[in-house]
Design a protein around this motif. Sequence first.
Motif, short mmCIF file in Angstrom:
data_model
loop_
_atom_site.label_atom_id
_atom_site.label_comp_id
_atom_site.label_asym_id
_atom_site.label_seq_id
_atom_site.Cartn_x
_atom_site.Cartn_y
_atom_site.Cartn_z
N PRO A 140 36.06 86.58 25.82
CA PRO A 140 37.26 86.31 25.02
C PRO A 140 38.38 87.32 25.24
N GLU A 141 38.02 88.52 25.68
CA GLU A 141 39.03 89.55 25.88
C GLU A 141 39.75 89.42 27.24
N ALA A 142 39.25 88.60 28.12
CA ALA A 142 39.81 88.48 29.47
C ALA A 142 40.62 87.20 29.62
N LYS A 143 41.59 87.26 30.50
CA LYS A 143 42.38 86.07 30.85
C LYS A 143 42.16 85.83 32.33
N PHE A 144 41.43 84.76 32.62
CA PHE A 144 41.10 84.44 34.00
C PHE A 144 42.14 83.49 34.60
N SER A 145 42.43 83.71 35.84
CA SER A 145 43.29 82.81 36.59
C SER A 145 42.48 81.54 36.91
N GLU A 146 43.17 80.42 36.99
CA GLU A 146 42.50 79.16 37.35
C GLU A 146 41.86 79.26 38.74
N LYS A 147 42.38 80.14 39.59
CA LYS A 147 41.82 80.32 40.92
C LYS A 147 40.36 80.74 40.85
N SER A 173 33.24 73.54 32.81
CA SER A 173 32.34 74.68 32.95
C SER A 173 33.13 75.99 32.98
N PHE A 174 34.31 75.98 33.58
CA PHE A 174 35.15 77.18 33.61
C PHE A 174 35.58 77.57 32.20
N LYS A 175 35.92 76.59 31.38
CA LYS A 175 36.29 76.87 29.99
C LYS A 175 35.11 77.48 29.22
N GLU A 176 33.91 76.98 29.48
CA GLU A 176 32.72 77.54 28.82
C GLU A 176 32.51 78.99 29.25
N ILE A 177 32.73 79.28 30.51
CA ILE A 177 32.59 80.66 30.99
C ILE A 177 33.66 81.54 30.38
#
Length: 133
Positions: free
Chosen positions: A94-101, A85-89
């Motif tokens: 696409p322009e952002a890089k989210f931390s796994e946290k 679900s996190f990958k889908e979000i």
Amino acid sequence: FLYIFKLEKSNISSNHILFLYFLAKSDELPSDDSDFVRIFAAAGILKMKKLKEFAAEKIKITPENAFEVLQLANKYENDKLREKSFKEIQKMFPEAKFSEKLSKEPEILRKLFDAKKKQLEAMKEMEEALKDI
């Protein structure tokens, strides 16, 4: 639908069966993703590990259900579902890089999504207004 209960023979009670039957409202195995999301949540509440795992495997993550599934995956501790679900979000940004946290903070992700949605709506309104000039 009764096939599911074979997965939990040792831990099932008549209350579990009635509750899950009520959720699915069918004598057949659910086929709708929202049914599997609800069954996953019910199995989490009832601590039915095998049924929870079964439902988690059947859930198809979409942009429409990604936040709900992420919340449930966190609440009922399902790392595989949380990751999917996190990958889908992440695809929505696409322009952002989210931390796994952030995968453990669905409320923050929901706020980001709502803010982006408002931004896109405002941009659309501005484009419409500029067409009239």
